[in-house]
Write an enzyme that holds these catalytic residues in place. Structure first.
Site, mmCIF file in Angstrom:
data_model
loop_
_atom_site.group_PDB
_atom_site.id
_atom_site.type_symbol
_atom_site.label_atom_id
_atom_site.label_comp_id
_atom_site.label_asym_id
_atom_site.label_seq_id
_atom_site.Cartn_x
_atom_site.Cartn_y
_atom_site.Cartn_z
ATOM 1 N N LYS A 83 9.831 81.466 -77.963
ATOM 2 C CA LYS A 83 10.040 80.521 -77.631
ATOM 3 C C LYS A 83 11.760 80.212 -76.363
ATOM 4 C CE LYS A 83 13.067 77.452 -80.022
ATOM 5 N NZ LYS A 83 13.902 76.525 -81.749
ATOM 6 N N LYS A 124 6.137 78.620 -77.996
ATOM 7 C CA LYS A 124 6.273 76.925 -78.274
ATOM 8 C C LYS A 124 7.586 76.955 -77.108
ATOM 9 C CE LYS A 124 9.591 74.526 -80.644
ATOM 10 N NZ LYS A 124 10.797 74.606 -82.014
#
Length: 326
Positions: free
Chosen positions: A193, A246
């Site tokens: 992330k 992400k």
């Protein structure tokens, strides 16, 4: 002699036969925001077409998903009260727990419910963990994340998805789940992330902007890919069942690299900023919104994603059914 690869592009039937990238609505997950209260459906101004719902109106959005062939959802919660330790994240009657129960009561196993496990929506300071001064205390945070995951599983969640980026949190969640009788609850790790500017609209939607500083000490530097592989390998070693990258579009190379480095399923999250850019550019007449949606979704599958979380899940499912994707 002329080589003639165009022979395999002659008409739609042969093009569909030789496609290298296939897609299915079964791979799509639709994110939903829930807030405390009753009879709430409030449009999120930064994300046209997306709403916050109260749990009593869960049926409305779930029925809409099912009508398009989407039967997997990712739940985020916005509590009325926030405090330093984000106690509503793991409260028995917290907002996500309420939403899970409402969905499971109505749909049972017809809908697969995944819950976001993090602290940022619940802490008064907006950071993803417990503070020690102005720093997030990694190890102290693990206990709270594990409690949150267990409370979600107890409410009926099918899978938990930690998005905090604390070191060691997959092992902590796995131990907490196993010790409390949830050995079969999978963990989808936000393994990679990045500290991205694409999260802006989400922070409005979830009310999760940090009150000071930023999240660069725990989310990843967008310049790094070898470090991303290390993060993913650690999460796999600790017991993650699915690994996520992400955001999606600026990190397709990372998805591809991860596909060479793991045998676990790979998910990606096409985040709020990606959705808002396409939606607003389409609204302004600058692009073909539907075509760009299809093209970008295809790029995620082509890069190696097996699972896509997207605010366009219902529209992408329709495009797959029509043959415009996959």
């Amino acid at each position: 002699m002329i080589n003639r690869p165009r022979r395999l592009r002659e008409n739609p039937l042969i093009r569909s036969m030789v496609r290298e990238t296939r897609a299915s609505a079964d791979s799509l997950i639709y994110p939903i925001f829930f807030e405390e209260g009753t009879n709430i459906k409030a449009e999120i101004s930064a994300m046209e077409g997306q709403y916050r719902y109260s749990p009593d109106r869960a049926k409305e959005v779930i029925d809409q998903c099912l009508a398009h062939g989407v039967n997997k959802v990712l739940l985020f919660g916005i509590p009325k009260e926030k405090d330093e330790v984000g106690s509503q994240a793991y409260a028995e009657n917290g907002i996500v727990q309420q939403a899970v129960r409402a969905i499971k009561k109505e749909y049972k196993d017809e809908v697969y419910v995944i819950t976001d496990v993090c602290m940022c929506e619940y802490t008064s300071h907006g950071h993803c963990g417990i503070l020690c001064g102005h720093d997030v205390d990694n190890d102290e945070t693990l206990n709270y994340l594990a409690k949150t995951a267990v409370s979600h599983a107890a409410a009926g969640a099918d899978m938990v998805a930690p998005s905090d980026m604390m070191d060691g949190r997959i092992a902590a969640l796995r131990a907490g789940l196993d010790e409390n009788g949830f050995k079969n609850t999978p963990i989808m790790s936000y393994a990679i992330k990045y500290a991205s500017k694409f999260y802006g609209p989400f922070r409005e939607a979830a009310g999760s902007a940090p009150s000071f500083g930023d999240r660069k000490t725990y989310q990843m530097d967008p310049h790094n890919v070898r470090e991303a592989m290390k993060e993913a390998a650690l999460d796999e070693e600790e017991g993650a069942d699915i690994l996520m990258v992400k955001p999606a579009l600026s990190y397709l190379d990372v998805i591809k690299e991860l596909s060479y480095n793991t045998n676990l399923p790979i998910a990606t999250y096409s985040v709020s900023g990606e959705y808002a850019m396409i939606k607003n550019a389409g609204k302004a007449g600058l692009i073909d919104e539907y075509g760009i949606m299809c093209e970008t979704a295809t790029s995620m599958y082509r890069a190696g994603a097996d699972i896509i979380m997207t605010y366009y899940a219902m529209e992408i499912a329709d495009a797959i059914r029509k043959g415009d994707i996959g």
